[in-house]
Motif scaffolding. Structure first.
Motif, short mmCIF file in Angstrom:
data_model
loop_
_atom_site.label_atom_id
_atom_site.label_comp_id
_atom_site.label_asym_id
_atom_site.label_seq_id
_atom_site.Cartn_x
_atom_site.Cartn_y
_atom_site.Cartn_z
N ILE A 162 0.84 -1.20 0.00
CA ILE A 162 0.00 0.00 0.00
C ILE A 162 0.87 1.25 0.00
O ILE A 162 0.58 2.23 -0.69
N GLU A 163 1.98 1.20 0.75
CA GLU A 163 2.89 2.35 0.75
C GLU A 163 3.49 2.58 -0.64
O GLU A 163 3.57 3.71 -1.12
N ASN A 164 3.88 1.48 -1.30
CA ASN A 164 4.41 1.60 -2.67
C ASN A 164 3.35 2.12 -3.63
O ASN A 164 3.65 2.92 -4.52
N ILE A 165 2.12 1.67 -3.46
CA ILE A 165 1.02 2.15 -4.32
C ILE A 165 0.81 3.64 -4.09
O ILE A 165 0.59 4.40 -5.04
N ASN A 166 0.89 4.08 -2.84
CA ASN A 166 0.73 5.51 -2.54
C ASN A 166 1.84 6.33 -3.19
O ASN A 166 1.59 7.41 -3.75
N LYS A 167 3.09 5.81 -3.12
CA LYS A 167 4.20 6.52 -3.77
C LYS A 167 3.99 6.58 -5.27
O LYS A 167 4.22 7.62 -5.91
N MET A 168 3.55 5.46 -5.86
CA MET A 168 3.32 5.42 -7.31
C MET A 168 2.18 6.38 -7.68
O MET A 168 2.27 7.08 -8.70
N SER A 169 1.15 6.44 -6.86
CA SER A 169 0.04 7.35 -7.12
C SER A 169 0.51 8.81 -7.07
O SER A 169 0.12 9.62 -7.93
N ASP A 170 1.35 9.12 -6.09
CA ASP A 170 1.91 10.48 -6.01
C ASP A 170 2.75 10.78 -7.24
O ASP A 170 2.68 11.89 -7.80
N LYS A 197 2.10 13.70 -9.96
CA LYS A 197 3.10 14.71 -10.33
C LYS A 197 3.36 14.70 -11.83
O LYS A 197 3.47 15.76 -12.46
N THR A 198 3.44 13.50 -12.42
CA THR A 198 3.66 13.41 -13.86
C THR A 198 2.49 14.03 -14.62
O THR A 198 2.69 14.75 -15.60
N SER A 199 1.28 13.78 -14.17
CA SER A 199 0.10 14.36 -14.80
C SER A 199 0.12 15.88 -14.68
O SER A 199 -0.19 16.59 -15.65
N ASP A 200 0.49 16.36 -13.49
CA ASP A 200 0.58 17.82 -13.32
C ASP A 200 1.64 18.42 -14.24
O ASP A 200 1.42 19.48 -14.85
#
Length: 146
Positions: free
Chosen positions: A81-89, A93-96
Motif C-alpha cells: 500500500i505504501e508503494n502504491i501511494n508513492k506510485m500514485s503520487d 506529479k507526472t500528470s501535473d
C-alpha cells in the motif's frame, strides 16, 4: 439393687457399643465407596488430560504460527500500500507536469498543427508520383548491373 443396675448398665453399654460398631461399619462402607468413586473420577480426568493437553498444545502452536504468518502478510500488505501511494503520487506529479507542459506549449502545438493542416498532401503525393516516374527507369537500368 446395685448389682442389677450394674448388669443393666453393662448390657446397655454393650448394646450401645454394638450400635456404634454397626454405624462405624456403615460409615466405613460408604467411605470406601466414595473413595473408589473419587479414584475413578481422578482416573477419568487424568486420562482426559493426557489425551487433551497435547492436542491443545498443538492447536495453540498452530494458532501462534498462523498469527505470525498473518502478521507478516499484513506487513507485506502495508508495504504494498505504501508503494502504491508513492506510485500514485508520482503519477499525479507526472500528470501535473504534463498539464503544465501542454499549457505552456499550447500555442506552439497549435501553430504546429496549423502548419501540418496547411500542407498540400495531394500536391505532395503528385510530386512523389512524378519523381517515381522519372527515377523508375533509371533504377531499372541500375538493377541490371547487379
Amino acid at each position: 439393687m446395685e448389682e442389677k443396675m450394674e448388669v443393666k448398665n453393662e448390657e446397655g453399654m454393650e448394646e450401645l457399643l454394638r450400635q456404634i460398631l454397626e454405624a462405624d461399619k456403615n460409615e466405613v462402607k460408604y467411605a470406601k465407596r466414595a473413595a473408589f468413586f473419587m479414584m475413578g473420577l481422578f482416573v477419568v480426568f487424568l486420562v482426559a488430560a493426557i489425551i487433551v493437553i497435547p492436542k491443545v498444545v498443538e492447536t495453540l502452536s498452530n494458532v501462534n504460527t498462523a498469527v505470525v504468518s498473518a502478521g507478516e502478510t499484513l506487513k507485506g500488505a502495508d508495504d504494498a500500500i505504501e508503494n502504491i501511494n508513492k506510485m500514485s503520487d508520482s503519477i499525479t506529479k507526472t500528470s501535473d507536469n504534463m498539464n503544465s507542459m501542454l499549457t505552456d506549449n499550447s500555442e506552439s502545438l497549435t501553430a504546429a498543427v496549423e502548419k501540418m493542416n496547411s500542407i498540400d498532401f495531394e500536391g505532395l503525393n503528385s510530386a512523389i508520383t512524378d519523381l517515381q516516374d522519372a527515377v523508375g527507369p533509371f533504377a531499372d537500368f541500375m538493377n541490371r548491373f547487379k
